[in-house]
Design an enzyme around this catalytic site. Structure first.
Site, mmCIF file in Angstrom:
data_model
loop_
_atom_site.group_PDB
_atom_site.id
_atom_site.type_symbol
_atom_site.label_atom_id
_atom_site.label_comp_id
_atom_site.label_asym_id
_atom_site.label_seq_id
_atom_site.Cartn_x
_atom_site.Cartn_y
_atom_site.Cartn_z
ATOM 1 N N LYS A 192 0.823 -1.209 0.000
ATOM 2 C CA LYS A 192 0.000 0.000 0.000
ATOM 3 C C LYS A 192 0.858 1.259 0.000
ATOM 4 O O LYS A 192 0.494 2.260 -0.613
ATOM 5 C CB LYS A 192 -0.951 0.003 1.206
ATOM 6 C CG LYS A 192 -1.854 -1.199 1.258
ATOM 7 C CD LYS A 192 -2.626 -1.353 -0.014
ATOM 8 C CE LYS A 192 -3.302 -2.677 -0.247
ATOM 9 N NZ LYS A 192 -3.199 -3.740 0.700
ATOM 10 N N TYR A 218 -12.162 -15.323 3.560
ATOM 11 C CA TYR A 218 -11.198 -14.222 3.687
ATOM 12 C C TYR A 218 -10.754 -14.094 5.153
ATOM 13 O O TYR A 218 -11.575 -14.115 6.071
ATOM 14 C CB TYR A 218 -11.841 -12.884 3.229
ATOM 15 C CG TYR A 218 -10.965 -11.700 3.562
ATOM 16 C CD1 TYR A 218 -9.897 -11.356 2.738
ATOM 17 C CD2 TYR A 218 -11.162 -10.963 4.729
ATOM 18 C CE1 TYR A 218 -9.057 -10.311 3.067
ATOM 19 C CE2 TYR A 218 -10.326 -9.908 5.065
ATOM 20 C CZ TYR A 218 -9.280 -9.592 4.225
ATOM 21 O OH TYR A 218 -8.438 -8.562 4.558
ATOM 22 N N TYR A 255 -2.911 -12.936 3.741
ATOM 23 C CA TYR A 255 -2.495 -12.681 2.359
ATOM 24 C C TYR A 255 -1.320 -13.575 1.931
ATOM 25 O O TYR A 255 -1.481 -14.548 1.214
ATOM 26 C CB TYR A 255 -2.111 -11.197 2.192
ATOM 27 C CG TYR A 255 -3.264 -10.257 2.411
ATOM 28 C CD1 TYR A 255 -4.226 -10.070 1.422
ATOM 29 C CD2 TYR A 255 -3.412 -9.561 3.609
ATOM 30 C CE1 TYR A 255 -5.286 -9.209 1.608
ATOM 31 C CE2 TYR A 255 -4.474 -8.702 3.801
ATOM 32 C CZ TYR A 255 -5.412 -8.523 2.803
ATOM 33 O OH TYR A 255 -6.463 -7.685 2.999
#
Ligand code: PLP
Length: 331
Positions: free
Chosen positions: A50, A264, A290
């Site tokens: 990010k 998730y 992730y």
């Protein structure tokens, strides 16, 4: 417009480290494996993918004359922590919406890791109950309106900085950087394995390679358990980013749907064992949301020969380690 013509505020140390994973390669006995490490790309609050994306949004935010960055993500969002870090670094306020994307029993899940860091960085977090999704949410609109009503000037950054016109540029630049590093190291990656969530990391890579005229196999690993939405996001953002680079993206997106573990934010046994293997062979820390999942994919693809033995494969490590603190029940 060429990539270099888009305004950018440098927030990283420079090119992120690229290195071989020799012990993991030997352990699996297949393709040669390397990693490019966004988890150590910046001095801003542990960095990550990010921060690289936000280099372009930060330039736009500053140009807009805003005084507050507003963003949204899950409770353990790495993205909202990165927005908090960039706001602190630029001397801006930061208002975050933290949604309950993950139903996880660890009693400190909503207190440690990324939320804790965002607090330390001076951001204000509002907790709301809402499932995983990258659409525009009412809670987020409300915070933007509140900043306006207080006489502030908000700058809106959607989840993962993805559904933003500039969201793909950071990883288009990653592709340019990779080519320079390949030349210097005398290596070429046939295949790149990358976790895909909100989509602009994989999409940026694809647009970047298209602009460079490079054909690479970029395997996105869906970690959302909503792969149709992930694929649509990657396609949309890759096309949009390519236009910003005066090129076109028309290829099919490769998204592997086998490694999200069903939900998730919840690691399955394959994710946990991949995290242990990366840690115990390379001391490379991955997270359960992730990179633990994209590492599980990489290990399986190499071990089964789906990534051929003659290949040299790159694991794109995108960060995310702070969330580990919320998973002490399993790690
Ligand atoms: N890895 C980490 C650590 C992340 O924080 C994210 C963010 O969602 C991803 C991978 C996936 O990247 P993207 O959302 O750009 O698809």
């Amino acid at each position: 417009m060429a990539l270099a013509d888009h305004d950018r505020i440098p927030l990283t140390f420079g090119p992120s480290p690229l290195h071989p994973l020799t012990r993991l390669t030997d352990h699996l006995g297949g393709a040669r494996i390397w990693a490019k490490r966004e988890d150590c790309n910046s001095g801003l609050a542990f960095g990550g993918n990010k921060v690289r994306k936000l280099e372009y949004l930060a330039a736009d935010a500053v140009a807009s004359g805003c005084d507050t960055l507003v963003s949204i993500g899950g409770v353990q969002s790495n993205h909202t922590r990165a927005v908090a870090a960039v706001a602190a670094y630029l001397g801006l306020n930061c208002q975050l919406v933290q949604e309950s994307w993950v139903d996880w029993p660890d009693s400190v899940y909503d207190k440690v890791g990324n939320v804790q860091l965002s607090r330390l960085l001076g951001a204000t977090s509002r907790f709301v109950g809402a499932g995983f999704g990258i659409g525009i949410k009412e809670s987020y609109q409300q915070v933007l309106t509140e900043v306006d009503l207080r006489g502030g000037k908000p700058y809106a950054i959607p989840a993962g900085a993805s559904d933003h016109p500039l969201g793909g540029l950071g990883f288009a630049r990653w592709a340019v950087e990779l080519l320079e590093q390949e030349r210097a190291a005398g290596v070429r990656f046939d295949t790149i394995v990358v976790a895909s969530g909100t989509g602009s990391t994989q999409a940026g890579m694809l647009a970047g390679f298209a602009a460079l005229g490079e054909r690479r196999r970029v395997i996105g690993v869906d970690i959302t358990a909503k792969p149709a939405e992930t694929r649509a996001a990657v396609e949309r953002i890759a096309r949009r980013t390519a236009v910003l680079l005066d090129t076109e993206f028309t290829d099919e997106v490769i998204l592997d749907e086998r490694y999200h573990g069903g939900t998730y934010g919840i690691p399955d046994e394959e994710t946990l064992s991949a995290m242990r293997l990366a840690a115990r062979t390379e001391a490379m820390i991955t997270d359960p949301v992730y990179e633990g999942k994209s590492m599980a994919a990489l290990i399986d693809l190499v071990a089964t020969g789906e990534i051929a033995r003659a290949d040299t494969v790159l694991f794109a490590h995108l960060g995310g380690q702070p969330a580990i603190n919320g998973y002490s029940a399993v790690i």
